[in-house]
Design a protein around this motif. Structure first.
Motif, PDB file in Angstrom:
ATOM      1  N   PHE A   1       0.744  -1.261  -0.140  1.00  0.00           N
ATOM      2  CA  PHE A   1       0.051   0.152  -0.059  1.00  0.00           C
ATOM      3  C   PHE A   1       0.796   1.181  -0.041  1.00  0.00           C
ATOM      4  CE2 PHE A   1      -2.638  -3.273   2.064  1.00  0.00           C
ATOM      5  CZ  PHE A   1      -3.844  -3.031   1.217  1.00  0.00           C
ATOM      6  N   LEU A   2       2.199   1.159   0.289  1.00  0.00           N
ATOM      7  CA  LEU A   2       2.920   2.443   0.347  1.00  0.00           C
ATOM      8  C   LEU A   2       4.073   2.275  -0.525  1.00  0.00           C
ATOM      9  CD1 LEU A   2       3.287   2.804   4.321  1.00  0.00           C
ATOM     10  CD2 LEU A   2       1.835   3.831   2.856  1.00  0.00           C
ATOM     11  N   ASN A   3       3.851   1.102  -1.426  1.00  0.00           N
ATOM     12  CA  ASN A   3       4.992   1.103  -2.628  1.00  0.00           C
ATOM     13  C   ASN A   3       6.383   1.166  -1.872  1.00  0.00           C
ATOM     14  OD1 ASN A   3       3.008   1.100  -4.701  1.00  0.00           O
ATOM     15  ND2 ASN A   3       2.818   3.203  -4.494  1.00  0.00           N
ATOM     16  N   GLU A   4       6.668   0.797  -0.695  1.00  0.00           N
ATOM     17  CA  GLU A   4       8.182   0.689  -0.121  1.00  0.00           C
ATOM     18  C   GLU A   4       8.610  -0.653  -0.654  1.00  0.00           C
ATOM     19  OE1 GLU A   4       8.011   1.125   3.981  1.00  0.00           O
ATOM     20  OE2 GLU A   4       7.140   3.260   3.650  1.00  0.00           O
ATOM     21  N   GLN A   5       9.810  -0.617  -0.942  1.00  0.00           N
ATOM     22  CA  GLN A   5      10.509  -1.755  -1.507  1.00  0.00           C
ATOM     23  C   GLN A   5      10.825  -2.981  -0.461  1.00  0.00           C
ATOM     24  OE1 GLN A   5      11.285  -2.444  -4.768  1.00  0.00           O
ATOM     25  NE2 GLN A   5      12.299  -4.267  -4.402  1.00  0.00           N
ATOM     26  N   LEU A   6      10.372  -4.218  -0.661  1.00  0.00           N
ATOM     27  CA  LEU A   6      10.927  -5.325   0.172  1.00  0.00           C
ATOM     28  C   LEU A   6      11.697  -6.032  -0.491  1.00  0.00           C
ATOM     29  CD1 LEU A   6      10.215  -6.704   2.813  1.00  0.00           C
ATOM     30  CD2 LEU A   6       8.484  -7.803   1.743  1.00  0.00           C
ATOM     31  N   ASN A   7      13.045  -6.165  -0.205  1.00  0.00           N
ATOM     32  CA  ASN A   7      13.977  -6.876  -1.079  1.00  0.00           C
ATOM     33  C   ASN A   7      14.188  -8.180  -0.741  1.00  0.00           C
ATOM     34  OD1 ASN A   7      15.092  -6.953   1.541  1.00  0.00           O
ATOM     35  ND2 ASN A   7      16.928  -5.216   1.018  1.00  0.00           N
TER      36      ASN A   7
ATOM     37  N   MET B   1      19.268  -2.180   1.547  1.00  0.00           N
ATOM     38  CA  MET B   1      20.183  -2.642   0.630  1.00  0.00           C
ATOM     39  C   MET B   1      19.330  -2.981  -0.637  1.00  0.00           C
ATOM     40  SD  MET B   1      22.904  -5.883   0.776  1.00  0.00           S
ATOM     41  CE  MET B   1      23.653  -5.109   1.997  1.00  0.00           C
ATOM     42  N   PRO B   2      19.702  -2.355  -1.822  1.00  0.00           N
ATOM     43  CA  PRO B   2      18.596  -2.506  -3.102  1.00  0.00           C
ATOM     44  C   PRO B   2      19.261  -3.895  -3.637  1.00  0.00           C
ATOM     45  CG  PRO B   2      20.770  -0.906  -3.385  1.00  0.00           C
ATOM     46  CD  PRO B   2      20.804  -1.261  -2.138  1.00  0.00           C
ATOM     47  N   PHE B   3      18.766  -4.909  -2.969  1.00  0.00           N
ATOM     48  CA  PHE B   3      19.062  -6.266  -3.531  1.00  0.00           C
ATOM     49  C   PHE B   3      17.842  -6.811  -4.118  1.00  0.00           C
ATOM     50  CE2 PHE B   3      19.905 -10.774  -3.559  1.00  0.00           C
ATOM     51  CZ  PHE B   3      21.173 -10.914  -4.134  1.00  0.00           C
ATOM     52  N   THR B   4      17.661  -7.231  -5.538  1.00  0.00           N
ATOM     53  CA  THR B   4      16.819  -7.723  -6.084  1.00  0.00           C
ATOM     54  C   THR B   4      16.850  -9.161  -6.653  1.00  0.00           C
ATOM     55  OG1 THR B   4      16.733  -6.509  -8.122  1.00  0.00           O
ATOM     56  CG2 THR B   4      15.527  -5.406  -6.475  1.00  0.00           C
TER      57      THR B   4
END
Length: 360
Positions: A103-109, A302-305
């Motif tokens: 709902f908040l468009n926060e990244q969950l890596n 950490m922007p790990f996808t």
């Protein structure tokens, strides 16, 4: 407590604990949505001293959800063992993380998703192996438990260690070591959970028609609970003000839950009727939840996808690793004091003197 009644109370407490985590986790999302709506309208933000959120219905909905969640958590201690209720509080972090990504468009890596899975698995293991027999069902039995020499020694140790941390270790190491203030919150928190457990039992007796209000023990527990919560809030705020939230949250969860489980084992003797398999299962489930909370918090920036995974499996990606190291150096999860140290100021002064000497 009888077998059937004990199992029914256990599942009631379990349901209340799960509902509490859902309501508390969702309350953060509703409050955040309300604050974001105010920000888009150009209203004064809460961080800048504004109180426009008091006119936002979403914020009030979040506050109501948090109140319902805390009430459910309070009631859960009256039905289920503290060894089960307290660790399940970590699920509110999981609910908040999942809903914020939706709902908040926060990244969950990837680390966060693995942490969520580990938290669910650990909670399931704890539910399966947690003690289902409750040893305290009335204020009279609670009073007998409080007179136990083992609990008296534990309470004295908690109070003495907390005083040493506050007045001896706090002034010396409070600004540089995250454990000082978090240990105070955790130790005092174990006593507050015991007070909540006793008050929950008192409310059960009150609703059943017993003259609980005439019992002095209930009022003593209420006063002790207010004092313990005040100390917890004070020193938890100090820790959050000095150190990074991603450090304080998992450390506080681990220490607080460990202290509660120790206090519960000594006071309520909930582990007394557990076989070795259930003891190992409970501890393993708790450690699994700890691992999940650590992954969820320590690596959340950490922007790990999954798309980056092939890059780490190949050779010759030194530039990528170097950029990660510089990013980690810039946004470190290690604790940092708010005020600059005197050594840094003296070092910069010495460098300026050397530069002036070279120019001469």
């Amino acid at each position: 407590m009888g077998g059937a009644g004990g199992r029914a109370g256990f599942y009631v407490g379990l349901g209340l604990a799960l509902a509490s985590s859902a309501f508390i986790g969702g309350s953060f999302i509703l409050k955040k949505k309300g604050l974001l709506r105010l920000c888009r309208r150009g209203r004064a933000r809460a961080g800048q001293g504004g109180h426009a959120y008091l006119q936002e219905w979403l914020w009030w909905a979040g506050l109501l959800c948090m109140g319902v969640g805390e009430a459910a958590n309070f009631a859960a201690y009256a039905f289920a063992p503290a060894t089960l209720v307290t660790p399940l509080g970590a699920l509110s972090v999981l609910v908040s993380a999942v809903l914020s990504s939706t709902f908040l468009n926060e990244q969950l890596n990837v680390h966060g998703k693995i942490g969520c899975i580990l938290s669910i698995l650990g909670s399931t293991v704890m539910v399966i192996h947690a003690p289902q027999e409750e040893e305290v069902s009335s204020l009279e039995s609670m009073a007998e438990k409080l007179k136990d020499p083992g609990f008296i020694v534990f309470a004295v140790c908690v109070l003495v260690s907390s005083l040493l941390l506050i007045f001896v270790a706090g002034p010396r190491y409070g600004q540089s070591n995250v454990l000082v203030y978090v240990l105070v919150c955790s130790a005092i928190g174990s006593l507050s959970v015991s007070c909540v457990k006793g008050l929950g039992i008192a409310l059960k007796e009150l609703f059943s028609g017993k003259p609980v209000l005439k019992e002095p023990l209930g009022w003593v527990l209420l006063v002790c609970l207010v004092i313990c919560i005040s100390i917890q809030i004070n020193y938890l705020n100090k820790a959050l003000d000095i150190f990074n939230t991603s450090v304080v949250t998992p450390v506080y969860y681990v220490l607080f839950t460990t202290a509660v489980m120790m206090c519960s084992a000594i006071l309520f003797k909930e582990w007394q009727h557990m076989v070795l398999d259930n003891i190992i299962g409970t501890i393993s489930g708790f450690l699994t939840i700890v691992s999940g909370i650590f992954l969820l918090h320590a690596f959340r920036d950490m922007p790990f996808t999954p798309n980056l995974l092939p890059f780490f499996l190949q050779q010759g990606r030194a530039d990528l690793h170097a950029s990660w190291r510089s990013a980690d150096r810039h946004q470190s999860c290690q604790h940092q004091p708010l005020l600059p140290s005197e050594d840094k100021g003296s070092r910069s002064a010495e460098e300026e003197e050397e530069e002036e000497g070279e120019s001469m």
